[in-house]
Structure formats: structure tokens, C-alpha cells
Write an enzyme that holds these catalytic residues in place. Sequence first.
Site, PDB file in Angstrom:
ATOM      1  N   HIS A  97       0.832  -1.202   0.000  1.00 44.27           N
ATOM      2  CA  HIS A  97       0.000   0.000   0.000  1.00 44.27           C
ATOM      3  C   HIS A  97       0.867   1.252   0.000  1.00 44.27           C
ATOM      4  CE1 HIS A  97      -3.295  -2.658   0.769  1.00 44.27           C
ATOM      5  NE2 HIS A  97      -4.152  -1.680   0.975  1.00 44.27           N
ATOM      6  N   SER A  98       2.066   1.127   0.558  1.00 46.70           N
ATOM      7  CA  SER A  98       2.952   2.279   0.691  1.00 46.70           C
ATOM      8  C   SER A  98       4.128   2.166  -0.272  1.00 46.70           C
ATOM      9  CB  SER A  98       3.478   2.349   2.127  1.00 46.70           C
ATOM     10  OG  SER A  98       4.685   3.067   2.165  1.00 46.70           O
TER      11      SER A  98
END
Lengths: 210, 128
Positions: B10-11
Site C-alpha cells: 500500500h505504501s
Amino acid sequence: MSKTMTRLTSEDMKALIGAMQAAIAENAERLTALDQAIGDGDHGINMKRGFDAIAADADAICDKPTPQALSAAGMKLVMSVGGASGPLFGTLFMTLGKSLPEDFECGAFADAFAKAVDAVAARGKSSAGQKTMLDVLYPVSDALAAGKSVGEVAAVAAEAAEATVPMEAKRGRASFLGERSIGHMDPGSCSCSLLVNTIAAWISAKEHAA
Amino acid sequence: MNVGIVIVSHSPLVAEGTAQMVRQMVGEEVRLAWCGGDPDGGLGTSVQAIIDAMESVWSDAGVAVLVDLGGAESNSEMAMEVIGEPRSARIRICNAPIVEGAVMAATEAAGGSSLATVVATAEELSPL
């Protein structure tokens, strides 16, 4: 719902897209707040990005026959949402598109919807009773199969979303919270109810005008 | 050709940092790509970015994918469907922690192991 064959025109589909985009935008903050309570707090903004992307491409999407338009809208959600709701809502629209004939009556729509909900369950590796969007989609699918009226289907969706409040999450980020997920409405269920009620209101208004 | 490794977080910071650790521990020879962030650059994942990463390390040896949380997994599955058969059958998502799994999978891949062995090695890290 009437038993007559329906074909959505390009204008119908554009109006539906506009109504869904507006409903999601108006409720984006509420959806995000629900998701902050039991998820990762991005549901409203992700859904808004998805429906904004569909609306931005509405002319091209609505030039297609309804089944292909649904598939194209689903692919837009998949490519633009960025969170887990992209593949889930995208699969719902794409499978509906794959399963729906160009001219359809209520029974055919109910059959296609049932297939679409099963596809969402397979995509999310989930089932009913786990505090997910399926807890709205299955009751809606049953109501459609039973030939309920538009108003009744909308009410079923709203009640089903409310019924997720006391559930304990077994799937998705909320399941990390265990019992602490009890007492909050599932954001995905809230979105499903919102979309079903928006579509139902549009159909009712159209039938009323006719 | 060796199995390719794709890291999906997600990052973007987690994805890039994981890739840096793999490079340092396993070396330059492993086929490695990473992606992270939603289509607007916030936390999340992008199906198109995942497809691009899978394409960039693709070979007939296959691709092992390491993901972090739920959306990364379902978006990676979606990317595989878009890539389609027959190539999607040679792409596997590992049920393994992203950092440790990536290092173990890359180590195995660099040694020329099959896709099944690479995935199994990464998944040994997962609780049963």
C-alpha cells in the site's frame, strides 16, 4: 418491477451514472468515517475516485450496449479505486455485464445479479454473515429473485446494511478488530445500500414519469 | 531465465524499502520490480502499476508476487486476470510476510529455482 423487456438507452445510463456519482460524493465523508471506525479509513475517498472516473468517461461508456457498458464501468473501478473495494465492486459490475442480455426483464436481471454476487464472494473469499458488502448483496439478490417491487428491494438493502451493525467482522481489515468491530455499520454494506437505493429512486422516478 | 519477484505494498516507501533490502541481500541479478500507492499517489495499490511491474520482470519462468494487506492481494489477482491466460497461470501470489517473503523468494529465485519452489520457500515463513 414490470415484466416487460427493458433496454437502457445511452441517456438512461448517463443519468444512472450521474446519480450514483452524486450519491457517493455526497456520502464520501460518511463512508470514510465508517471506515475509520473499523477499517483503514479510505473507503469514501476510494469509492469517490472510482465513480468520478466512471463519470469522466461516461460518454464513451454509455455509447456501448448495457452489458458492455457495465463491464467497462467495472473495469474503470478496478483501475481507479486503489483499495480492496476496486476489485470487489468492479467484479460486481463486470460480472453483471457478462451475465446480462442487451434486452432484459426482471427475471434475467435477477439471474445476472445473483451471478455477480457469487463472483464478488469468490473474489473476496468471503460469504454471508462476515460483516461485508455480501450481507447487503445477498438479501438484495434474494429480493430480486422473489420479484419484489423496486421500493421493497431498496428497503431490503437499507435494512440489511443496518443489520451489519451488531455483526462481528470475519473478513477484511475490520476482522483484525474482532469484537471491537461490533457496533459499527460495515462501510462496504453502506455503499451497496446507497447504490441500490439510488438506482431504485431513479427507476421509481422514471416509472412515475412514464 | 530466473523467476521474477514483484513487491506490492500500500505504501511506496515500504515497497521501495523492501526492494532495497532484497537488492542488498540477494544482489543485482534477481529480476525484481516493486509498486505501491493508489492511482492518486495515496496509500493503496494500483492495478495498472501492478500489471506494469509484473510485465517488467516477466519471463516463462514465472513471477512470484509478495503483497502486504487485503487490497494489495485482490488488486494483484485482478492484475493477473487482466494479463490473462496463459501467462497468468505462471504468476503466483505468495501467502507470506512481505519483507521476509521477498528476501527468501528472491534468494531462491536467484539460484534458478522453479516458481513452485520459490513460492514454497516464501510461504514456509507463514504460520499454518
